[in-house]
Design an enzyme around this catalytic site. Structure first.
Site, PDB file in Angstrom:
ATOM      1  CE  LYS A 154      -1.651   2.899   2.893  1.00  0.00           C
ATOM      2  NZ  LYS A 154      -1.804   4.112   2.081  1.00  0.00           N
ATOM      3  CD  GLU A 229      13.493   0.539   9.026  1.00  0.00           C
ATOM      4  OE1 GLU A 229      13.935   1.404   9.805  1.00  0.00           O
ATOM      5  OE2 GLU A 229      14.163  -0.436   8.643  1.00  0.00           O
ATOM      6  CB  CYS A 263      13.138   8.566   8.479  1.00  0.00           C
ATOM      7  SG  CYS A 263      13.971   7.539   7.275  1.00  0.00           S
ATOM      8  CD  GLU A 356      10.364  12.406  11.854  1.00  0.00           C
ATOM      9  OE1 GLU A 356       9.260  11.897  12.096  1.00  0.00           O
ATOM     10  OE2 GLU A 356      11.267  11.806  11.256  1.00  0.00           O
TER      11      GLU A 356
HETATM   12  P1  NAP Z   1       2.295   8.001   8.321  1.00  0.00           P
HETATM   13  O1  NAP Z   1       1.246   9.016   8.414  1.00  0.00           O
HETATM   14  O2  NAP Z   1       2.634   7.225   9.529  1.00  0.00           O
HETATM   15  O3  NAP Z   1       1.886   7.045   7.118  1.00  0.00           O
HETATM   16  C1  NAP Z   1       2.697   6.000   6.665  1.00  0.00           C
HETATM   17  C2  NAP Z   1       1.852   5.002   5.904  1.00  0.00           C
HETATM   18  O4  NAP Z   1       0.925   4.384   6.801  1.00  0.00           O
HETATM   19  C3  NAP Z   1       1.028   5.607   4.794  1.00  0.00           C
HETATM   20  O5  NAP Z   1       0.936   4.692   3.722  1.00  0.00           O
HETATM   21  C4  NAP Z   1      -0.330   5.763   5.463  1.00  0.00           C
HETATM   22  O6  NAP Z   1      -1.390   5.817   4.544  1.00  0.00           O
HETATM   23  C5  NAP Z   1      -0.400   4.522   6.303  1.00  0.00           C
HETATM   24  N1  NAP Z   1      -1.340   4.586   7.425  1.00  0.00           N
HETATM   25  C6  NAP Z   1      -1.819   5.679   8.057  1.00  0.00           C
HETATM   26  N2  NAP Z   1      -2.669   5.315   9.034  1.00  0.00           N
HETATM   27  C7  NAP Z   1      -2.732   3.962   9.030  1.00  0.00           C
HETATM   28  C8  NAP Z   1      -3.432   2.993   9.816  1.00  0.00           C
HETATM   29  N3  NAP Z   1      -4.236   3.352  10.812  1.00  0.00           N
HETATM   30  N4  NAP Z   1      -3.256   1.672   9.528  1.00  0.00           N
HETATM   31  C9  NAP Z   1      -2.429   1.298   8.529  1.00  0.00           C
HETATM   32  N5  NAP Z   1      -1.752   2.163   7.754  1.00  0.00           N
HETATM   33  C10 NAP Z   1      -1.881   3.490   8.003  1.00  0.00           C
HETATM   34  O7  NAP Z   1       3.682   8.623   7.850  1.00  0.00           O
HETATM   35  P2  NAP Z   1       3.906   9.666   6.696  1.00  0.00           P
HETATM   36  O8  NAP Z   1       3.367  10.959   7.184  1.00  0.00           O
HETATM   37  O9  NAP Z   1       3.450   9.131   5.421  1.00  0.00           O
HETATM   38  O10 NAP Z   1       5.516   9.647   6.619  1.00  0.00           O
HETATM   39  C11 NAP Z   1       6.333  10.405   7.444  1.00  0.00           C
HETATM   40  C12 NAP Z   1       6.909   9.573   8.590  1.00  0.00           C
HETATM   41  O11 NAP Z   1       7.583   8.412   8.122  1.00  0.00           O
HETATM   42  C13 NAP Z   1       7.962  10.329   9.370  1.00  0.00           C
HETATM   43  O12 NAP Z   1       7.729  10.189  10.746  1.00  0.00           O
HETATM   44  C14 NAP Z   1       9.262   9.643   8.984  1.00  0.00           C
HETATM   45  O13 NAP Z   1      10.294   9.761   9.911  1.00  0.00           O
HETATM   46  C15 NAP Z   1       8.840   8.250   8.788  1.00  0.00           C
HETATM   47  N6  NAP Z   1       9.813   7.537   7.949  1.00  0.00           N
HETATM   48  C16 NAP Z   1      10.634   6.608   8.498  1.00  0.00           C
HETATM   49  C17 NAP Z   1      11.574   5.948   7.724  1.00  0.00           C
HETATM   50  C18 NAP Z   1      12.482   4.912   8.304  1.00  0.00           C
HETATM   51  O14 NAP Z   1      13.020   4.146   7.532  1.00  0.00           O
HETATM   52  N7  NAP Z   1      12.656   4.841   9.604  1.00  0.00           N
HETATM   53  C19 NAP Z   1      11.666   6.226   6.376  1.00  0.00           C
HETATM   54  C20 NAP Z   1      10.808   7.184   5.841  1.00  0.00           C
HETATM   55  C21 NAP Z   1       9.881   7.829   6.638  1.00  0.00           C
HETATM   56  P3  NAP Z   1      -1.965   7.256   4.029  1.00  0.00           P
HETATM   57  O15 NAP Z   1      -0.790   8.027   3.558  1.00  0.00           O
HETATM   58  O16 NAP Z   1      -2.865   6.886   2.933  1.00  0.00           O
HETATM   59  O17 NAP Z   1      -2.603   7.856   5.209  1.00  0.00           O
END
Ligand code: NAP
Ligand code: MG
Length: 453
Positions: A154, A229, A263, A356
């Site tokens: 997804k 992650e 990240c 962050e």
């Molecule tokens: P997010 O809001 O947590 O969303 C990540 C993914 O999860 C998206 O595909 C999102 O779908 C989905 N999602 C949201 N709510 C969900 C639920 N209740 N159940 C299942 N899936 C769900 O994160 P983001 O805003 O896209 O990305 C930014 C974050 O990612 C930052 O905190 C960053 O640090 C972290 N990150 C970490 C790494 C690493 O390797 N450690 C790498 C990159 C990013 P939708 O977008 O459709 O809501």
């Protein structure tokens, strides 16, 4: 059928309408993945390897197309987007070597022969964020498929286009139907169903720590395997004995790359107090040199943020009266732009220093000595990456061992290289991706004892 309009963040113009997957369609996809996995795990290792190599070759042939799609969808500078598409190819090629090397062990026991097998866990649900749609997809997908799993992915609702195209390329390469499926849609619909569904045996989630903790709780209900992650607030530690020219020249890219939506962003620069002024004098021109502009321009180094809502979130960390020490420029007109911004001095309890931001905002804080540097670097619930700048080898090793984080670089800012393990300490994650052992995260060990009596 609900749809989502993909918006180009550099122009605010619509790019394409994407149909959102419904819960019923998710269930159908999972059933296809279950059926496909029964066959896929039986495909001879050399044939699985060949299919992965063919998949990599098709991605390679489409690097320009994928890069252009990502630039339009995510606003990534085209040079960066080419690298990201190339990363998908490289990760597929790297793990194409895995199926033929999934060896178990033979363990000495009395009365018989004991052997272990690495059995694929089954169907994997792969949930990807919007910041690096292509690389993060490949880090989960390639080793999972190599290990004999099937994958239902997804992408983030905002950035589905490259994942959808890569899903088509998998079929073009000859991967059997159901081995790798891409389901665009919302996290609260598609993502949640993947977490709930009992036939999904493992979730790989990259995203925020907030959503990650909910997913971890959801996985508990069916004892799903889980790789997380999550977020970061990494330190870039600059000692007085470092090459200050190089440390200052590279510091902006360690945090403003991908407009800070990384990240691994080194979003807290910690500088030994005795060289703070010298460092700041070098940092300012380095920040001003960052080329912010049209992402389709080959010379552009930083594009826009992903959305208007995210820009408002980033801007909230820099209220009126914030201690802005350096500020870059952005293009006028349409687009979700935010300038490279350096904040100093910042109080230790300021949200800009503790949270962050996921945007092009960095803080600079002085430290007294080695122990203080390590204490400040560790004063966060996160532990994903970080950098250490020093010419003293012993100090580099001591500090690298002292900082509680999964990925450190000395006199460089490299974080993610597919040859080496990547992942977080503390609330930055669980498990490791990439590197030589990544397929282990997609297998369970089976032990078999054969009596010889
Ligand atoms: P997010 O809001 O947590 O969303 C990540 C993914 O999860 C998206 O595909 C999102 O779908 C989905 N999602 C949201 N709510 C969900 C639920 N209740 N159940 C299942 N899936 C769900 O994160 P983001 O805003 O896209 O990305 C930014 C974050 O990612 C930052 O905190 C960053 O640090 C972290 N990150 C970490 C790494 C690493 O390797 N450690 C790498 C990159 C990013 P939708 O977008 O459709 O809501
Ligand atoms: Mg989100």
């Amino acid at each position: 059928m609900p749809t989502h309009t993909v918006i180009n963040p550099a122009t605010e113009q619509p790019v394409r309408q994407v149909e959102q997957t419904t819960v019923e369609q998710v269930d159908e996809a999972i059933q296809r993945a279950v059926r496909a996995q029964q066959h896929w795990r039986e495909v001879a290792p050399a044939d699985r390897a060949r299919l992965l190599r063919r998949f990599a070759e098709l991605v390679d042939a489409c690097v320009e197309e994928l890069a252009a799609l990502e630039t339009a969808n995510s606003g990534h500078p085209v040079g960066a987007a080419r690298w990201e598409a190339g990363q998908v190819r490289d990760v597929l090629m790297y793990y194409s070597a895995a199926p033929e090397r999934m060896t178990g062990r033979q363990i000495p026991v009395p009365g018989g022969l004991d052997v272990t097998f690495k059995e694929p866990v089954g169907v994997v649900g792969l949930i990807v964020p919007w910041n690096f749609p292509m690389p993060i997809l490949s880090w989960g997908m390639a080793p999972a498929i190599a290990a004999g799993c099937t994958v239902v992915a997804k992408p983030a609702e905002l950035t589905p286009l490259t994942a959808m195209r890569i899903g088509e390329l998998a079929l073009d390469a000859g991967l059997p139907e159901g081995v790798f499926q891409v389901l665009p849609g919302k996290g609260s619909v598609v993502g949640q169903r993947l977490v709930e569904h009992p036939a999904v045996r493992k979730i790989v989630f990259t995203g925020s720590t907030e959503v990650g903790t909910q997913i971890m709780a959801g996985c508990a209900r069916t004892v799903k395997r889980l790789t997380l992650e999550l977020g970061g607030k990494s330190a870039n530690i600059v000692f007085a004995d470092a090459d200050l020219d190089k440390a200052a020249a590279t510091a902006p890219y360690a945090v403003f790359d991908n407009a800070g939506q990384d990240c691994c962003a080194r979003s807290r620069i910690l500088v030994e107090a005795s060289v703070l002024d010298e460092f700041m004098a070098r940092l300012e021109p380095a920040v001003q040199r960052v080329q912010v502009g049209d992402p389709s321009d080959a010379g552009t180094e930083m594009g826009p943020l992903i959305s208007a809502a995210h820009r408002a979130h980033v801007a909230s960390y820099v209220p009126d009266g914030a201690p802005v020490a350096v500020r870059g420029t952005v293009p006028a007109g349409a687009g979700f732009w935010y300038p490279p911004t350096v904040l100093a001095p910042v109080p230790a309890d300021s949200p800009a220093y503790t949270e962050e931001i996921f945007g092009p905002v960095v803080t600079v804080t002085p430290f007294a000595d080695e122990a203080d540097a390590i204490a400040k670097a560790n004063d966060t619930p996160y532990g994903l990456s970080g950098s250490i700048w020093t010419s003293n080898v012993g100090r580099a090793i001591r500090v690298a061992r002292g900082v509680e984080t999964g990925n450190l670089s000395v006199n460089s800012h490299s974080s993610v290289r597919y040859w080496t393990p990547f992942g977080g300490f503390k609330q930055s994650g669980l498990g490791r991706e990439l590197g030589p052992d990544a397929t282990d995260a997609f297998t369970d060990v089976k032990n078999v004892f054969i009596a010889t009596d």
